[in-house]
Design a protein around this motif. Sequence first.
Motif, PDB file in Angstrom:
ATOM      1  N   ILE A  19      26.823  17.337 -19.392  1.00  0.00           N
ATOM      2  CA  ILE A  19      27.613  17.550 -18.178  1.00  0.00           C
ATOM      3  C   ILE A  19      27.350  18.927 -17.572  1.00  0.00           C
ATOM      4  O   ILE A  19      27.617  19.151 -16.393  1.00  0.00           O
ATOM      5  N   ASN A  20      26.797  19.858 -18.380  1.00  0.00           N
ATOM      6  CA  ASN A  20      26.463  21.184 -17.858  1.00  0.00           C
ATOM      7  C   ASN A  20      25.001  21.267 -17.414  1.00  0.00           C
ATOM      8  O   ASN A  20      24.530  22.349 -17.047  1.00  0.00           O
ATOM      9  N   TRP A  21      24.297  20.138 -17.478  1.00  0.00           N
ATOM     10  CA  TRP A  21      22.917  20.023 -17.007  1.00  0.00           C
ATOM     11  C   TRP A  21      22.007  21.053 -17.674  1.00  0.00           C
ATOM     12  O   TRP A  21      21.199  21.713 -17.019  1.00  0.00           O
ATOM     13  N   GLU A  22      22.146  21.193 -18.988  1.00  0.00           N
ATOM     14  CA  GLU A  22      21.317  22.145 -19.711  1.00  0.00           C
ATOM     15  C   GLU A  22      19.958  21.539 -20.029  1.00  0.00           C
ATOM     16  O   GLU A  22      19.804  20.320 -20.111  1.00  0.00           O
ATOM     17  N   VAL A  23      18.965  22.411 -20.201  1.00  0.00           N
ATOM     18  CA  VAL A  23      17.601  21.974 -20.510  1.00  0.00           C
ATOM     19  C   VAL A  23      17.604  21.209 -21.834  1.00  0.00           C
ATOM     20  O   VAL A  23      18.233  21.623 -22.815  1.00  0.00           O
ATOM     21  N   GLY A  24      16.903  20.072 -21.841  1.00  0.00           N
ATOM     22  CA  GLY A  24      16.827  19.264 -23.043  1.00  0.00           C
ATOM     23  C   GLY A  24      17.843  18.136 -23.095  1.00  0.00           C
ATOM     24  O   GLY A  24      17.844  17.335 -24.025  1.00  0.00           O
ATOM     25  N   TYR A  25      18.741  18.084 -22.089  1.00  0.00           N
ATOM     26  CA  TYR A  25      19.757  17.030 -22.021  1.00  0.00           C
ATOM     27  C   TYR A  25      19.573  16.222 -20.737  1.00  0.00           C
ATOM     28  O   TYR A  25      19.074  16.731 -19.737  1.00  0.00           O
ATOM     29  N   SER A  26      19.999  14.960 -20.771  1.00  0.00           N
ATOM     30  CA  SER A  26      20.008  14.143 -19.560  1.00  0.00           C
ATOM     31  C   SER A  26      21.194  14.562 -18.709  1.00  0.00           C
ATOM     32  O   SER A  26      22.342  14.524 -19.171  1.00  0.00           O
ATOM     33  N   ALA A  27      20.931  14.998 -17.478  1.00  0.00           N
ATOM     34  CA  ALA A  27      21.993  15.482 -16.598  1.00  0.00           C
ATOM     35  C   ALA A  27      22.961  14.355 -16.261  1.00  0.00           C
ATOM     36  O   ALA A  27      22.555  13.310 -15.755  1.00  0.00           O
ATOM     37  N   MET A  28      24.225  14.568 -16.536  1.00  0.00           N
ATOM     38  CA  MET A  28      25.254  13.580 -16.275  1.00  0.00           C
ATOM     39  C   MET A  28      26.370  14.179 -15.418  1.00  0.00           C
ATOM     40  O   MET A  28      26.684  15.363 -15.566  1.00  0.00           O
TER      41      MET A  28
END
Length: 243
Positions: A208-217
């Motif tokens: 939810i914080n759109w950090e690198v390595g995560y799928s932006a939700m």
Amino acid sequence: MKPILLTILTLLTLLVFQYSCTHDPFVVDDFEPDPNDTMAVDTFVMGVPCDPDIVYFQNDILSILTGSCAFSGCHDAATATEGVILDSYDNVINTADVKAFDLDDSELYEVITETDPDKVMPPTGKLDNEQINLIAQWILQGAENLKCDEEQVDCITENTTYSGFVKGVFNTTCNGCHSSNSAFGGIILDSYQEVKNVVDAGRLYGAINWEVGYSAMPQNQSKLDSCTIAKVKSWIDEGAQNN
């Protein structure tokens, strides 16, 4: 005289082009509007503070529709089932038969309150009462395309609870894709235990914080506002309790 006159005319022409085609950029920070000039204030304020008595389409309604209805196979622009597209204000008004101030003649309200399980929308499961009430209130208030700036209010993160805040965030923005009926990516967020599982796996806050390595939700939507993210993080940091 003619060469001198020609030189003067040339310089004047250059000056005209210089000052008509180029200028210094506006610096909003240096602008101080007259507080008595309503137009100036409306033009330059960063945003309208949210009023708890008003339902804002951009803040409250669009995320419900995009999260629960406007995805592939249903009411996104590419699929447009039965010609209905629910991914923007203009498309909602033009295709979902919304009548301002009138619930009885608003097709959108009729289908989300339908009692026949074969006709209710969304087909993945009826919206919860809070979401239905928000849409009803929005229509009764005139179905306007309003937006407020949630950054204009103090963000209180202390004592954030699952039942009082976090659950509502996921119901509104995520459960169209991540419910028991449509668990995209194997992620379910429509119950406390399922949310806790994602928290414990270290997959929630980064997404939810759109950090690198995560799928932006939420996917294909605007990022959650910073206050909402901060409150969810506070809940996580305090143990992600079922409170």
